[in-house]
Scaffold this motif. Structure first.
Motif, PDB file in Angstrom:
ATOM      1  N   GLY A 236     -20.200   1.107 -18.073  1.00 16.80           N
ATOM      2  CA  GLY A 236     -19.861   1.104 -19.359  1.00 16.80           C
ATOM      3  C   GLY A 236     -21.252   1.458 -19.915  1.00 16.80           C
ATOM      4  O   GLY A 236     -21.267   2.001 -21.203  1.00 16.80           O
ATOM      5  N   PHE A 237     -22.227   1.244 -19.288  1.00 15.44           N
ATOM      6  CA  PHE A 237     -23.571   1.317 -19.828  1.00 15.44           C
ATOM      7  C   PHE A 237     -24.566   1.345 -18.318  1.00 15.44           C
ATOM      8  O   PHE A 237     -24.652   0.330 -17.636  1.00 15.44           O
ATOM      9  CB  PHE A 237     -24.129   0.246 -20.701  1.00 15.44           C
ATOM     10  N   TYR A 238     -25.244   2.335 -17.990  1.00 16.91           N
ATOM     11  CA  TYR A 238     -25.676   2.478 -16.669  1.00 16.91           C
ATOM     12  C   TYR A 238     -27.176   1.640 -16.768  1.00 16.91           C
ATOM     13  O   TYR A 238     -27.839   1.314 -17.799  1.00 16.91           O
ATOM     14  CB  TYR A 238     -26.353   3.905 -16.587  1.00 16.91           C
ATOM     15  N   ILE A 239     -27.320   1.213 -15.761  1.00 19.77           N
ATOM     16  CA  ILE A 239     -28.584   0.255 -15.365  1.00 19.77           C
ATOM     17  C   ILE A 239     -29.710   1.159 -15.661  1.00 19.77           C
ATOM     18  O   ILE A 239     -30.684   0.506 -16.457  1.00 19.77           O
ATOM     19  CB  ILE A 239     -28.531  -0.224 -13.876  1.00 19.77           C
ATOM     20  N   LYS A 240     -29.795   2.378 -15.090  1.00 17.76           N
ATOM     21  CA  LYS A 240     -31.029   3.087 -15.310  1.00 17.76           C
ATOM     22  C   LYS A 240     -31.288   3.417 -16.883  1.00 17.76           C
ATOM     23  O   LYS A 240     -32.594   3.416 -17.056  1.00 17.76           O
ATOM     24  CB  LYS A 240     -30.732   4.306 -14.560  1.00 17.76           C
ATOM     25  N   HIS A 241     -30.312   3.324 -17.630  1.00 18.62           N
ATOM     26  CA  HIS A 241     -30.534   3.533 -19.182  1.00 18.62           C
ATOM     27  C   HIS A 241     -30.981   2.100 -19.761  1.00 18.62           C
ATOM     28  O   HIS A 241     -31.851   2.279 -20.638  1.00 18.62           O
ATOM     29  CB  HIS A 241     -29.367   4.078 -19.627  1.00 18.62           C
ATOM     30  N   PHE A 242     -30.569   1.219 -19.208  1.00 17.36           N
ATOM     31  CA  PHE A 242     -30.803  -0.085 -19.672  1.00 17.36           C
ATOM     32  C   PHE A 242     -32.374  -0.511 -19.369  1.00 17.36           C
ATOM     33  O   PHE A 242     -33.204  -0.905 -20.226  1.00 17.36           O
ATOM     34  CB  PHE A 242     -29.992  -1.417 -19.098  1.00 17.36           C
ATOM     35  N   ILE A 243     -32.815  -0.031 -18.116  1.00 19.72           N
ATOM     36  CA  ILE A 243     -34.079  -0.336 -17.678  1.00 19.72           C
ATOM     37  C   ILE A 243     -35.023   0.673 -18.671  1.00 19.72           C
ATOM     38  O   ILE A 243     -36.076   0.195 -19.256  1.00 19.72           O
ATOM     39  CB  ILE A 243     -34.505   0.268 -16.322  1.00 19.72           C
ATOM     40  N   LYS A 244     -34.814   1.737 -19.243  1.00 21.61           N
ATOM     41  CA  LYS A 244     -35.332   2.708 -20.007  1.00 21.61           C
ATOM     42  C   LYS A 244     -35.390   1.925 -21.371  1.00 21.61           C
ATOM     43  O   LYS A 244     -36.624   1.905 -22.116  1.00 21.61           O
ATOM     44  CB  LYS A 244     -34.790   3.967 -20.123  1.00 21.61           C
ATOM     45  N   ASP A 245     -34.554   1.250 -21.705  1.00 19.85           N
ATOM     46  CA  ASP A 245     -34.323   0.468 -22.941  1.00 19.85           C
ATOM     47  C   ASP A 245     -35.319  -0.501 -22.984  1.00 19.85           C
ATOM     48  O   ASP A 245     -36.108  -0.752 -24.093  1.00 19.85           O
ATOM     49  CB  ASP A 245     -33.032   0.143 -23.411  1.00 19.85           C
ATOM     50  N   MET A 246     -35.563  -1.230 -21.927  1.00 18.15           N
ATOM     51  CA  MET A 246     -36.225  -2.405 -21.865  1.00 18.15           C
ATOM     52  C   MET A 246     -37.739  -2.242 -21.823  1.00 18.15           C
ATOM     53  O   MET A 246     -38.682  -2.672 -22.314  1.00 18.15           O
ATOM     54  CB  MET A 246     -36.042  -3.131 -20.485  1.00 18.15           C
ATOM     55  N   LYS A 247     -38.025  -0.924 -21.133  1.00 14.66           N
ATOM     56  CA  LYS A 247     -39.403  -0.398 -21.200  1.00 14.66           C
ATOM     57  C   LYS A 247     -39.798   0.040 -22.639  1.00 14.66           C
ATOM     58  O   LYS A 247     -40.829  -0.261 -23.277  1.00 14.66           O
ATOM     59  CB  LYS A 247     -39.372   0.775 -20.148  1.00 14.66           C
ATOM     60  N   ILE A 248     -38.850   0.535 -23.407  1.00 13.25           N
ATOM     61  CA  ILE A 248     -39.351   0.773 -24.794  1.00 13.25           C
ATOM     62  C   ILE A 248     -39.566  -0.351 -25.635  1.00 13.25           C
ATOM     63  O   ILE A 248     -40.672  -0.428 -26.351  1.00 13.25           O
ATOM     64  CB  ILE A 248     -38.249   1.742 -25.378  1.00 13.25           C
TER      65      ILE A 248
END
Length: 292
Positions: A236-248
Motif C-alpha cells: 500500500g506503501f513501499y518500504i523503499k519509499h518509507f526509508i526515503k521519507d525517514m531519511k528526509i
C-alpha cells in the motif's frame, strides 16, 4: 472557480496511489491527461477516457492544473525543474500540486521558481496509503500561498477528507515528516504486539478485536496488522519509499538539532529488511523482521 468547463487536469505518477487519485478526478468529469514513466501503469485510466502525454512538458503545455505524485525528491526535481519539466514549460496561472513526500527545501525552491513565472505551486503530501487513495479519504497537508490553496480546494476534496492548510511553502512537507515520524515508531509497536500475541499462544485476530478500539488504536493497527496476519505484504506503501521519507525526516531533525531515536531505530530495521530483498514490499512487512 475551477470546474470541468474551464479546467484541464494533468496527473503525473499513476502508481499504487496515483492511479486511484487520478481516477477520482476523471469520475468528477474533469478532462484528464496522464503521464507515467511506464505507460502500461496508466492504461486503465486511458481506457476510461484519459489522454496520454509523453512527457511532463506536454502535460504542462496542455493542462492548467497539474498533480504529481512520484517516487523520490530527485524525481520531483526532474519533473518540475528539468528541461522538459513543468515550470520551464508551464504557462501563467497554472496550478502545480505536488503530492509526493519530498524535502521541504525542494518544495520552497519549486515555489520560488514557479512564482517567477506567475505559476502557483503547492506542496500537498498525503497520508492514507492505497486504501485512503482508493476510497478518497486521504489526509492532505498543504503548504504554499493560501489563496492558491483555496482555489484548488474543490479538487483536493475529490481526493481526501482531512485537508488542512499548514502555512507557507514547505509546510506541507514538514507536516508529512511529523506523520512519518509517528508512523515509524508506531509500526514497531504494532509488529511487536502481534508477535507477542503469537508467542503467548493467543489468537492474534482475537487480540486485535480488543486492542484496536482502545487506547492502543491506530490506523496501522486497524489496517495493516490484519494484512500482517494474513501474510499479505503487497505494497500500500513501499518500504523503499518509507526509508526515503525517514531519511528526509532524520536530515530535517538534524538541522533542528533534535534527537529522534525512535525514527532512527525504525529506519535501521527497515533498511535491514530492504537488504534482504523486501524493498518493494509494503511497510507492514516489518513483521518479517522478527521472522527472519
Amino acid at each position: 472557480m475551477l470546474s470541468p468547463e474551464n479546467t484541464v487536469i494533468a496527473f503525473i505518477g499513476t502508481g499504487v496511489m496515483g492511479k486511484s487519485m487520478a481516477g477520482h478526478l476523471l469520475d468528477a468529469g474533469f478532462p484528464l491527461i496522464v503521464y507515467n514513466r511506464t505507460k502500461e501503469r496508466a492504461q486503465e485510466l486511458l481506457d476510461r477516457g484519459a489522454k496520454w502525454a509523453d512527457s511532463p512538458k506536454k502535460a504542462a503545455q496542455n493542462a492548467n492544473v497539474i498533480f504529481t505524485i512520484v517516487g523520490y525528491p530527485h524525481d520531483v526535481e526532474e519533473v518540475y525543474l528539468g528541461e522538459n519539466g513543468l515550470i520551464p514549460n508551464g504557462t501563467e496561472n497554472t496550478y502545480l500540486i505536488d503530492m509526493t513526500t519530498s524535502t521541504p527545501s525542494l518544495a520552497k525552491k519549486i515555489y520560488e521558481e514557479a512564482k517567477m513565472k506567475r505559476i502557483h505551486a503547492i506542496d500537498a503530501p498525503v497520508s492514507g496509503g492505497d486504501i485512503g487513495a482508493r476510497e478518497a479519504r486521504l489526509a492532505i497537508m498543504a503548504g504554499g500561498d493560501e489563496k492558491a490553496y483555496q482555489q484548488v480546494m474543490p479538487l483536493l476534496e475529490k481526493l481526501g477528507t482531512n485537508i488542512v492548510y499548514q502555512g507557507s511553502a514547505g509546510s506541507g512537507q514538514h507536516t508529512k515528516m511529523c506523520n512519518q515520524i509517528a508512523i515509524a515508531s508506531g509500526m514497531i509497536g504494532v509488529c511487536e504486539a502481534m508477535i507477542y500475541a503469537e508467542k503467548a499462544g493467543l489468537d492474534p485476530e482475537n487480540v486485535l478485536k480488543s486492542i484496536s478500539t482502545g487506547a492502543a488504536g491506530s490506523w496501522s493497527l486497524s489496517n495493516l496488522a490484519p494484512r500482517m496476519l494474513d501474510q499479505n505484504f503487497e505494497p500500500g506503501f513501499y518500504i523503499k519509499h518509507f526509508i526515503k521519507d525517514m531519511k528526509i525526516a532524520l536530515d530535517e531533525a538534524e538541522r533542528m538539532d533534535m534527537e529522534v531515536p525512535g525514527l532512527a531505530l525504525a529506519k535501521s530495521m527497515y533498511e535491514t529488511l530492504a537488504e534482504k530483498g523486501e524493498e518493494n514490499s509494503g511497510t507492514q512487512a516489518l513483521y518479517k523482521y522478527w521472522k527472519n
